[in-house]
Design an enzyme around this catalytic site. Sequence first.
Site, mmCIF file in Angstrom:
data_model
loop_
_atom_site.group_PDB
_atom_site.id
_atom_site.type_symbol
_atom_site.label_atom_id
_atom_site.label_comp_id
_atom_site.label_asym_id
_atom_site.label_seq_id
_atom_site.Cartn_x
_atom_site.Cartn_y
_atom_site.Cartn_z
ATOM 1 N N LYS A 61 0.823 -1.222 0.000
ATOM 2 C CA LYS A 61 0.000 0.000 0.000
ATOM 3 C C LYS A 61 0.853 1.266 0.000
ATOM 4 C CE LYS A 61 -3.837 -2.145 2.515
ATOM 5 N NZ LYS A 61 -3.188 -3.322 3.129
ATOM 6 N N ASP A 64 3.176 7.985 -1.255
ATOM 7 C CA ASP A 64 4.291 8.933 -1.112
ATOM 8 C C ASP A 64 4.231 9.930 -2.260
ATOM 9 O OD1 ASP A 64 6.833 10.030 -0.275
ATOM 10 O OD2 ASP A 64 7.205 8.098 0.705
ATOM 11 N N THR A 118 -11.170 -1.077 4.168
ATOM 12 C CA THR A 118 -12.409 -1.729 4.623
ATOM 13 C C THR A 118 -12.614 -1.634 6.138
ATOM 14 O OG1 THR A 118 -11.137 -3.765 4.455
ATOM 15 C CG2 THR A 118 -12.757 -3.356 2.737
ATOM 16 N N ARG A 208 -7.818 -13.910 8.462
ATOM 17 C CA ARG A 208 -8.139 -14.568 9.729
ATOM 18 C C ARG A 208 -9.135 -15.725 9.640
ATOM 19 N NH1 ARG A 208 -8.513 -8.781 12.581
ATOM 20 N NH2 ARG A 208 -8.936 -8.331 10.389
HETATM 21 O O1 C5P Z 1 -7.845 -11.119 8.427
HETATM 22 P P1 C5P Z 1 -8.595 -10.418 7.332
HETATM 23 O O2 C5P Z 1 -9.346 -11.377 6.437
HETATM 24 O O3 C5P Z 1 -9.431 -9.264 7.822
HETATM 25 O O4 C5P Z 1 -7.417 -9.813 6.444
HETATM 26 C C1 C5P Z 1 -7.610 -8.894 5.420
HETATM 27 C C2 C5P Z 1 -6.285 -8.591 4.799
HETATM 28 O O5 C5P Z 1 -6.504 -7.681 3.738
HETATM 29 C C3 C5P Z 1 -5.272 -7.926 5.739
HETATM 30 O O6 C5P Z 1 -3.988 -8.415 5.381
HETATM 31 C C4 C5P Z 1 -5.380 -6.457 5.431
HETATM 32 O O7 C5P Z 1 -4.149 -5.781 5.582
HETATM 33 C C5 C5P Z 1 -5.756 -6.482 3.946
HETATM 34 N N1 C5P Z 1 -6.487 -5.316 3.454
HETATM 35 C C6 C5P Z 1 -7.665 -4.883 4.012
HETATM 36 N N2 C5P Z 1 -8.301 -3.768 3.541
HETATM 37 C C7 C5P Z 1 -7.803 -3.109 2.503
HETATM 38 C C8 C5P Z 1 -6.622 -3.548 1.899
HETATM 39 C C9 C5P Z 1 -6.004 -4.676 2.401
HETATM 40 O O8 C5P Z 1 -8.167 -5.508 4.956
HETATM 41 N N3 C5P Z 1 -8.435 -2.068 1.987
#
Ligand code: C5P
Length: 227
Positions: A61, A64, A118, A208
């Site tokens: 992500k 900069d 999100t 997760r």
């Molecule tokens: O554990 P979980 O299913 O919530 O993980 C979601 C993954 O997606 C995490 O690694 C998080 O950093 C990534 N992510 C996110 N929302 C975003 C971009 C990436 O949750 N907008």
Amino acid sequence: MKLCIALDMPNKKDNLTLLSNLKTSQEIWVKVGLRSFIRDGKEFLEQIKTINPFKIFLDLKLYDIPNTMGDSIDEIAKLGVDMITIHASSGREAMCEVTKRLQKVQNPPLVMAVTVLTSFQQESFFEIYHSNLETQVLEFAKMAYESGINGVVCSCLESRVIKEKINSHFLTLTPAIRPFGEDNGDQKRTATLQDAKAAMSDFIVVGRPIYKASNPQEVIDKILQAL
Ligand code: C5P
């Protein structure tokens, strides 16, 4: 729709064990995010490749100034990954710079621009940006599309509108998936697999609900079956 498994566990061994135990003939993407990359670096990417020809999504992500974004992209392009993320809020000039730099690369990774994380919901988003979340997601997506970026990271609540209003081929990647209604954790704009399908999401990210399950393979199988 492709499954991206987030390798966010507390140590490299657990992440690699999860991948080594994976039994599937379907294309699987694996997501290396900040936690794993900061700790395990480039070597981790190489180790993943030795297990299986997984598609690798490096989720750093980037945010900069345009020149620093461009220089970082030049370095990332040497890592041999298949997809990367930048923040759309880094702006049009930075996104165009990223596109320009990757035009010089053979087999460039897909670039996805994060719209609104999100973990935000309307109130927490408004506190920072003073604008409506959905409107802003669409604005960011439009800007990313016009800057030559391949797609956006958004929630399932916004994916379909982006496809309809911008371009049906513009990719969407949706995290915060709780395949079968698992615990949300810190995520706010969550969705089930059914929602992701209805939203025409191209990639779903699941962390997760897989790696915290007592039997991750079982969850992965159920997800792949449903897809
Ligand atoms: O554990 P979980 O299913 O919530 O993980 C979601 C993954 O997606 C995490 O690694 C998080 O950093 C990534 N992510 C996110 N929302 C975003 C971009 C990436 O949750 N907008």
